[in-house]
Design a protein around this motif. Sequence first.
Motif, PDB file in Angstrom:
ATOM      1  N   ALA A  68     -45.968  64.828   0.955  1.00 19.67           N
ATOM      2  CA  ALA A  68     -44.782  64.244   0.333  1.00 19.67           C
ATOM      3  C   ALA A  68     -45.201  63.452  -0.897  1.00 19.67           C
ATOM      4  O   ALA A  68     -46.336  62.976  -0.998  1.00 19.67           O
ATOM      5  N   VAL A  69     -44.286  63.337  -1.827  1.00 18.33           N
ATOM      6  CA  VAL A  69     -44.500  62.550  -3.033  1.00 18.33           C
ATOM      7  C   VAL A  69     -43.728  61.244  -2.901  1.00 18.33           C
ATOM      8  O   VAL A  69     -42.543  61.253  -2.526  1.00 18.33           O
ATOM      9  N   ARG A  70     -44.384  60.136  -3.211  1.00 20.22           N
ATOM     10  CA  ARG A  70     -43.723  58.823  -3.196  1.00 20.22           C
ATOM     11  C   ARG A  70     -43.623  58.309  -4.632  1.00 20.22           C
ATOM     12  O   ARG A  70     -44.603  57.811  -5.184  1.00 20.22           O
ATOM     13  N   ASP A  76     -40.570  53.106   0.599  1.00 21.37           N
ATOM     14  CA  ASP A  76     -40.945  54.289   1.376  1.00 21.37           C
ATOM     15  C   ASP A  76     -40.157  55.535   0.980  1.00 21.37           C
ATOM     16  O   ASP A  76     -40.115  56.509   1.733  1.00 21.37           O
ATOM     17  N   TRP A  77     -39.540  55.529  -0.179  1.00 26.46           N
ATOM     18  CA  TRP A  77     -38.855  56.731  -0.652  1.00 26.46           C
ATOM     19  C   TRP A  77     -39.878  57.851  -0.828  1.00 26.46           C
ATOM     20  O   TRP A  77     -40.885  57.685  -1.502  1.00 26.46           O
ATOM     21  N   HIS A  78     -39.623  58.985  -0.218  1.00 32.20           N
ATOM     22  CA  HIS A  78     -40.538  60.107  -0.322  1.00 32.20           C
ATOM     23  C   HIS A  78     -39.753  61.413  -0.373  1.00 32.20           C
ATOM     24  O   HIS A  78     -38.651  61.511   0.172  1.00 32.20           O
ATOM     25  N   GLU A  79     -40.327  62.393  -1.018  1.00 27.12           N
ATOM     26  CA  GLU A  79     -39.720  63.715  -1.130  1.00 27.12           C
ATOM     27  C   GLU A  79     -40.765  64.770  -0.793  1.00 27.12           C
ATOM     28  O   GLU A  79     -41.901  64.701  -1.243  1.00 27.12           O
ATOM     29  N   LYS A 225     -35.927  65.588   5.795  1.00 25.77           N
ATOM     30  CA  LYS A 225     -36.140  64.179   6.147  1.00 25.77           C
ATOM     31  C   LYS A 225     -35.225  63.702   7.267  1.00 25.77           C
ATOM     32  O   LYS A 225     -35.489  62.669   7.867  1.00 25.77           O
TER      33      LYS A 225
END
Length: 241
Positions: A68-70, A76-79, A225
Motif C-alpha cells: 500500500a502507498v501512504r 494512516d491513509w493508505h491506498e 479496504k
Amino acid sequence: SEADSATWPDPQPIPDALLPVPAFDCDLLPEPLAAWCSDVAERTQCPAEYPAVGMLVAIGSALGRRVAVRPNRQDDWHEFANLWGAIVGAPGVLKSPAISEALKPLRRLEAAEHERHELALSEWRAEAEAVKVRREAARYNAGKLAKKGHSFDAAALAVDDTAEEPHAKRYIVNDTSPEALGVILSHNPQGVLAHRDELAGLLASMDREGSEGARQFYLSTYSAKEPFQFDRITRGVTRIE
C-alpha cells in the motif's frame, strides 16, 4: 456604443479539431516493463499504450493487498495498487492480442496453480474417504459391543479429522457473478484480476435482472479496504475481508 460595436470582427466558428496527443513512450514505465512493452507493441503492431495498460493493471492485481502507498506521513491513509484499466479503439486495432500478451504471466501462474490444486484436491478426497471408512468401522465395532451389552468409546463416533477442503489460489476471473466472485475472494484475500474482453459486456451484465448489486459490489471491493459480506438465504454468508 454603436461606434465600438462596428469595430468588432464578424463571429467565427469555434474550432472543433482535437489537439494532438503525444505518442506514448514505453520509457515512462518501470525499467523491467519498458523493454517488454516495446517488444509487444513491435510484434503485434499496436499502440504501445495498449500492452502498457494491461501490464500495469496485471501487476497491480498481483500485488493486491500486499503493498500500500501512504501519501501522508502523519496519518494512516493508505491506498492499494488496485487499478481500473480499459483500452479503447476501433475494431481490428489489435486490442485483444495486446492485452493477451500483457496477461500471459498471470495466466501461467493460474495454470500452474490449477495443476497444484487438482493434485491437492485428489489427495484430500482420498483422505476424506479414509476418514469415512475409519468412522464406519468405529460405528460397526460400537454396534457389536452394544449388542453384547459392553461399553464402547462414543467419542470415537463423533471424531471428524477430515482436513478442510483445499481452495485454489486464483489470479484471474472472467465471466462471474458477484456472489461467485465473492466466494473466490473469500479464499483469496490478496485479490484477483477481473478481466473482460468486451467492456460493453461487463456494463451490460450489471443491468441484467438479478445482477443489480454488481455495480455496488465492484465499486466496494475495488478499494480493498472495507470488508464486504453477502447474506443470502440460499447461499448462506460469505464474508470478504
